[in-house]
Enzyme design. Structure first.
Site, PDB file in Angstrom:
ATOM      1  N   HIS A   1      -5.612 -32.982  17.356  1.00 24.50           N
ATOM      2  CA  HIS A   1      -4.440 -33.740  17.795  1.00 24.50           C
ATOM      3  C   HIS A   1      -3.331 -32.803  18.255  1.00 24.50           C
ATOM      4  CE1 HIS A   1      -6.040 -37.619  16.443  1.00 24.50           C
ATOM      5  NE2 HIS A   1      -6.656 -36.870  15.549  1.00 24.50           N
TER       6      HIS A   1
ATOM      7  N   GLU B   1      10.459  -4.646   4.689  1.00 25.52           N
ATOM      8  CA  GLU B   1      10.569  -6.052   4.288  1.00 25.52           C
ATOM      9  C   GLU B   1      10.222  -6.225   2.809  1.00 25.52           C
ATOM     10  OE1 GLU B   1       8.924  -4.868   6.887  1.00 25.52           O
ATOM     11  OE2 GLU B   1       8.905  -6.272   8.584  1.00 25.52           O
TER      12      GLU B   1
ATOM     13  N   GLY C   1      -4.943  -1.793   4.913  1.00 20.21           N
ATOM     14  CA  GLY C   1      -4.135  -2.935   4.459  1.00 20.21           C
ATOM     15  C   GLY C   1      -4.803  -4.276   4.721  1.00 20.21           C
ATOM     16  N   ARG C   2      -5.249  -4.503   5.961  1.00 13.75           N
ATOM     17  CA  ARG C   2      -5.807  -5.817   6.307  1.00 13.75           C
ATOM     18  C   ARG C   2      -7.201  -6.034   5.737  1.00 13.75           C
ATOM     19  NH1 ARG C   2      -4.763  -2.499  10.356  1.00 13.75           N
ATOM     20  NH2 ARG C   2      -6.454  -1.641  11.623  1.00 13.75           N
TER      21      ARG C   2
ATOM     22  N   GLU D   1      -4.925  -6.742  14.766  1.00 15.93           N
ATOM     23  CA  GLU D   1      -4.366  -5.431  14.408  1.00 15.93           C
ATOM     24  C   GLU D   1      -5.469  -4.369  14.482  1.00 15.93           C
ATOM     25  OE1 GLU D   1      -0.905  -5.066  11.582  1.00 15.93           O
ATOM     26  OE2 GLU D   1      -2.358  -3.983  10.388  1.00 15.93           O
TER      27      GLU D   1
ATOM     28  N   LYS E   1       9.036  -0.865  13.841  1.00 13.65           N
ATOM     29  CA  LYS E   1       9.627  -0.512  12.533  1.00 13.65           C
ATOM     30  C   LYS E   1      10.727   0.527  12.730  1.00 13.65           C
ATOM     31  CE  LYS E   1       5.342  -1.178   9.908  1.00 13.65           C
ATOM     32  NZ  LYS E   1       4.284  -0.535   9.124  1.00 13.65           N
TER      33      LYS E   1
ATOM     34  N   LYS F   1       0.843  -1.202   0.000  1.00  9.65           N
ATOM     35  CA  LYS F   1       0.000   0.000   0.000  1.00  9.65           C
ATOM     36  C   LYS F   1       0.880   1.255   0.000  1.00  9.65           C
ATOM     37  CE  LYS F   1      -3.570   2.315   2.672  1.00  9.65           C
ATOM     38  NZ  LYS F   1      -4.537   2.260   3.750  1.00  9.65           N
TER      39      LYS F   1
HETATM   40  O1  LIG Z   1       1.058  -2.754   2.226  1.00 13.40           O
HETATM   41  P1  LIG Z   1       2.174  -2.171   3.027  1.00 13.40           P
HETATM   42  O2  LIG Z   1       2.166  -0.683   3.002  1.00 13.40           O
HETATM   43  O3  LIG Z   1       3.495  -2.721   2.563  1.00 13.40           O
HETATM   44  O4  LIG Z   1       1.968  -2.564   4.541  1.00 13.40           O
HETATM   45  C1  LIG Z   1       1.985  -3.898   4.966  1.00 13.40           C
HETATM   46  C2  LIG Z   1       1.399  -4.086   6.341  1.00 13.40           C
HETATM   47  O5  LIG Z   1       2.123  -3.356   7.305  1.00 13.40           O
HETATM   48  C3  LIG Z   1       1.235  -2.856   8.304  1.00 13.40           C
HETATM   49  O6  LIG Z   1       1.142  -1.474   8.173  1.00 13.40           O
HETATM   50  C4  LIG Z   1       1.726  -3.115   9.699  1.00 13.40           C
HETATM   51  O7  LIG Z   1       2.267  -4.361   9.862  1.00 13.40           O
HETATM   52  C5  LIG Z   1      -0.081  -3.544   7.990  1.00 13.40           C
HETATM   53  O8  LIG Z   1      -1.162  -2.885   8.485  1.00 13.40           O
HETATM   54  C6  LIG Z   1      -0.015  -3.635   6.529  1.00 13.40           C
HETATM   55  O9  LIG Z   1      -0.960  -4.520   6.045  1.00 13.40           O
END
Ligand SMILES: O=P(O)(O)OC[C@H]1O[C@](O)(CO)[C@@H](O)[C@@H]1O
Length: 581
Positions: free
Chosen positions: A392, A220, A274-275, A361, A510, A214
């Protein structure tokens, strides 16, 4: 100055529920279940779904009091405000309109006075056009080969939802047929092992990498994106990026700076959290590449049908509202903060990881929407595994240890039917026998065993659960299921009066990771261990130095500007090992 609104916990509706706990605690679930009228009132059927709440520790009075709580929390008007595009995500000053991402073409949903549905469909049409080309061989890689593999790079909301839907569809006959010969993989973790897992065995000539972020700043994802770019260009040259990399983001400027042609970028909007973004290009692009548009159109239609139900059905028969209110009852009044998600369907194995993010979240908050500390603990601790595997593993605790409300999810017709000659029942019936048995065994109290074993074998029962039956698991019902849980989480947040749509709690980690990145780079560049003066506490400094010393060398080899092909080649020793030999 206006007097601040009282906390929901100060309302008569909340207090009435607190008092009501005493009545419910006097009644065993087994007795509640003997009242057929009560059971009927707690079984709801709509949209082809069958929701059985009769195994919850509630009676008709509880339901009535929960409706009063919904009223006191202005649930209806909050849901309306969401659908009307009001900026209910106050801390980020944003609307919350994931429902628009699956709106029907002729629907009108406005944000800032503008109907956003045409924009949504512009992107969906672009996805369809692009996916049709890739799937039909009209869009090929730099060497002219069709792109049959897709690696979706993203994390959190840009990963978990799409993975959930992919896992749910990958064994569904219609989706299987439309994805024959294609492969969809995900790369989320910044761990280089995940890079190896995602890319192993793939041929860059036939691989399309979709970067999903987003913000297009998530550390990462961006490192994984650069790593995939290096993997492609090492073997196909820099010109391969144009044909082998596309992006999904709200930040098209950064997409372009990364080197991806904006023509090959699929946008979405800051009003999609995002979620909650599975139905935007975040999920729809990689999944349409894999399954084709027809399948994904049914998925969107399923989610849209649940949205309509959530907005319009009376609260008393509204599936997400009832699930939301009952979970608030369990968490805030019965003192049961956890919930196990137990799908009796292997294709739903990624439901729990996805709902963990959607729920935890969203509602893992300590202050109300105005920033006032909550006088109660909000949020739910979610975990789960498909049955029968979970049986199990952790069900022992659920049966005789802690009380954990369970969501049992069953499917009437399996995606895959097996009935062997000589077997009493089909394989799916065998699975479903466990589904029925587990829900029943949580409610029972039994002790018909030898005296000395009684304490060990006794089931106190009285453990709440709900059961949800889907007619089958296909693209449409996966869409319904996704929206059902998204809305349940929203209901919880609306009742608790928190902002379910921001996530400030994940930011500190972060920032600290970024600080450590600088420190570790300095240590390696200058060939020195960290000192107490480096601004980190004793514990962190000591452990980082242990880590630095544990590598075979404190200082890196010259960093490579090409992808280390040997990472994916077990025959060759890895770079670190070579340095040590
Ligand atoms: O889509 P992006 O901006 O890479 O963010 C990834 C994820 O990181 C977060 O901001 C926090 O982990 C989430 O809410 C989001 O889905």
């Amino acid at each position: 100055m206006a007097k601040p609104a009282p906390s929901i916990a100060e309302t008569p509706a909340w207090k009435a529920l607190q008092e009501h706990v005493v009545d419910i605690e006097q009644t065993h679930l087994r007795d509640l279940l003997s009242d057929q009228q009560r059971c009927e009132a707690l079984i709801k059927e709509d949209l082809g779904l069958y929701l059985d709440l009769s195994r919850q520790r509630v009676n008709q009075t509880t339901l009535k009091l929960l409706m009063d709580l919904a009223e006191a929390s202005q649930l209806r008007s909050k849901v309306e405000a969401m659908f009307r595009g009001e900026r209910i995500n106050e801390t980020e000053d944003r609307a919350v309109l994931h429902v628009a991402t699956r709106a029907r073409r002729d629907q009108v949903i406005t944000e800032g006075g503008k109907n956003v549905v045409p924009e949504v469909w512009e992107v969906l049409d672009k996805i369809k056009g692009f996916a049709d080309k890739v799937r039909g061989g009209g869009w090929v890689g730099v060497t002219g080969k069709p792109l049959t593999n897709v690696v979706a790079v993203g994390i959190g909301g840009s990963f978990l939802g799409p993975l959930f839907v992919h896992t749910a569809l990958s064994t569904e006959p219609r989706a299987m047929a439309s994805s024959r010969g294609r492969e969809l993989r995900f790369l989320a973790n910044v761990d280089p092992i995940d890079v190896a897992t995602a890319l192993q065995g793939l041929d860059p000539e036939t691989t399309l990498v979709v970067i999903i972020s987003k913000t297009f700043t998530t550390a990462e994802t961006m490192l994984n994106a650069r790593t995939c770019r290096a993997w492609l260009t090492a073997q196909l040259g820099p010109e391969s990026v144009a044909k082998h990399m596309v992006a999904v983001s709200t930040n098209l400027k950064l997409v372009e700076e990364f080197g991806i042609d904006p023509v090959n970028a699929f946008g979405f909007w800051d009003w999609v959290g995002g979620r909650f973004s599975v139905c935007s290009a975040v999920g729809v692009l990689p999944l349409t590449l894999q399954y084709g548009w027809d399948v994904m159109a049914r998925f969107l239609a399923g989610a849209n049908a649940m949205d309509d139900h959530f907005r319009n059905a009376p609260l008393e028969s509204n599936l997400p509202v009832l699930m939301g209110l009952v979970s608030v009852w369990n968490i805030s009044f019965m003192g049961l903060p956890a919930r196990a998600l137990l799908p009796y369907c292997q294709a739903l194995s990624k439901l729990a990881p996805h709902i963990q993010q959607v729920s935890m979240e969203s509602n893992g908050k300590g202050v109300d929407i105005k920033g006032k500390p909550l006088p109660f603990e909000a949020g739910e601790i979610d975990f789960g595994e498909p049955g029968t595997n979970g049986q199990h593993s952790f069900y022992q605790l659920i049966h005789q240890g802690r009380v954990i409300p369970c969501d049992f999810i069953g499917i009437v017709r399996s995606q895959q039917s097996v009935y062997l000659k000589g077997e009493t029942v089909s394989n799916h019936d065998e699975l479903m026998c466990n589904f029925f048995a587990q829900a029943t065994s949580l409610e029972l109290r039994s002790a018909s065993v030898p005296d000395h074993l009684v304490p060990h074998k006794v089931f106190t029962g009285n453990r709440p659960s709900l059961s949800l039956l889907l007619p089958e698991l296909n693209a449409y019902t996966v869409g319904q299921l996704l929206a059902l849980y998204e809305h349940q989480v929203a209901v919880q947040g609306f009742v608790w009066n928190i902002n379910s749509f921001d996530q400030w709690g994940v930011e500190l980690g972060k920032v600290l990771a970024s600080k450590l990145r600088t420190k570790i780079a300095e240590a390696r560049t200058n060939s020195r261990f960290m000192a107490g003066s480096d601004g980190l506490n004793y514990s962190t400094t000591r452990m980082v130095n242990k880590y630095l010393a544990g590598k075979r060398q404190l200082v890196y080899d010259t960093p490579k500007d090409v992808f280390p092909v040997d990472l994916l080649n077990p025959e060759k020793p890895a770079a670190d090992e070579k340095a040590a030999i």
